[in-house]
Design a protein around this motif. Structure first.
Motif, short mmCIF file in Angstrom:
data_model
loop_
_atom_site.label_atom_id
_atom_site.label_comp_id
_atom_site.label_asym_id
_atom_site.label_seq_id
_atom_site.Cartn_x
_atom_site.Cartn_y
_atom_site.Cartn_z
N ASP A 186 0.83 -1.21 0.00
CA ASP A 186 0.00 0.00 0.00
C ASP A 186 0.86 1.25 0.00
OD1 ASP A 186 -2.27 -1.55 0.00
OD2 ASP A 186 -2.67 -1.31 2.15
N HIS A 191 3.93 1.53 -1.17
CA HIS A 191 4.56 1.61 -2.49
C HIS A 191 3.56 2.14 -3.52
CE1 HIS A 191 6.94 0.52 -5.98
NE2 HIS A 191 5.90 -0.16 -6.44
N LYS A 192 2.35 1.65 -3.47
CA LYS A 192 1.30 2.08 -4.40
C LYS A 192 0.98 3.57 -4.21
CE LYS A 192 -3.34 0.64 -5.67
NZ LYS A 192 -4.43 -0.28 -5.31
N GLU A 193 0.94 4.02 -2.96
CA GLU A 193 0.67 5.43 -2.68
C GLU A 193 1.78 6.33 -3.22
OE1 GLU A 193 0.37 8.28 1.21
OE2 GLU A 193 -0.43 6.25 1.36
N ARG A 194 3.03 5.89 -3.06
CA ARG A 194 4.16 6.68 -3.58
C ARG A 194 4.12 6.79 -5.10
NH1 ARG A 194 8.75 3.78 -0.72
NH2 ARG A 194 8.07 4.07 1.39
N ARG A 195 3.73 5.71 -5.76
CA ARG A 195 3.68 5.72 -7.22
C ARG A 195 2.60 6.68 -7.71
NH1 ARG A 195 3.88 0.22 -10.28
NH2 ARG A 195 4.46 1.67 -11.93
N THR A 196 1.47 6.76 -7.03
CA THR A 196 0.42 7.68 -7.46
C THR A 196 0.79 9.12 -7.16
OG1 THR A 196 -0.80 7.40 -5.39
CG2 THR A 196 -1.43 5.97 -7.22
N MET A 197 1.60 9.34 -6.13
CA MET A 197 2.02 10.70 -5.80
C MET A 197 3.02 11.24 -6.81
SD MET A 197 2.34 10.53 -1.68
CE MET A 197 2.67 12.25 -1.49
N THR A 198 3.83 10.37 -7.40
CA THR A 198 4.81 10.81 -8.37
C THR A 198 4.25 10.90 -9.78
OG1 THR A 198 5.61 8.56 -8.77
CG2 THR A 198 6.74 9.85 -7.07
N GLY A 199 3.02 10.46 -9.97
CA GLY A 199 2.38 10.58 -11.27
C GLY A 199 2.53 9.37 -12.16
N ARG A 200 3.20 8.34 -11.68
CA ARG A 200 3.31 7.11 -12.47
C ARG A 200 2.09 6.26 -12.25
NH1 ARG A 200 9.14 4.80 -10.96
NH2 ARG A 200 10.11 6.79 -10.55
N SER A 201 1.80 5.40 -13.22
CA SER A 201 0.66 4.50 -13.02
C SER A 201 1.07 3.07 -12.93
CB SER A 201 -0.33 4.63 -14.15
OG SER A 201 0.29 4.63 -15.40
#
Length: 69
Positions: free
Chosen positions: A57, A59-69
């Motif tokens: 969770d 890791h997933k949150e960090r990816r959405t914050m950086t704009g990656r999908s």
């Protein structure tokens, strides 16, 4: 030994969720380690699954914050 490591990770997650740190997470981690040992292999699976889900969770949150999908 693995049970103690998972108990420490559970305690750390409790402290992160609380946001203040301190003794609460450490005590819950010790209790979790004891409970995991009593449950045997099932306890290790449950504790490890909890820690893995929290890490996923985060890791997933960090990816959405950086704009990656």
């Amino acid at each position: 030994m693995i049970g103690k490591l998972i108990g420490a990770a559970v305690g750390r997650e409790i402290d992160r969720r609380d946001g203040r740190g301190g003794v609460k997470g450490a005590l819950i981690g010790v209790a979790a380690a004891g409970a995991l040992r009593r449950l045997g292999p099932l306890g290790l699976i449950l504790g490890g699954g909890y820690v893995a889900k929290k890490a996923y969770d985060r890791h997933k949150e960090r990816r959405t914050m950086t704009g990656r999908s």
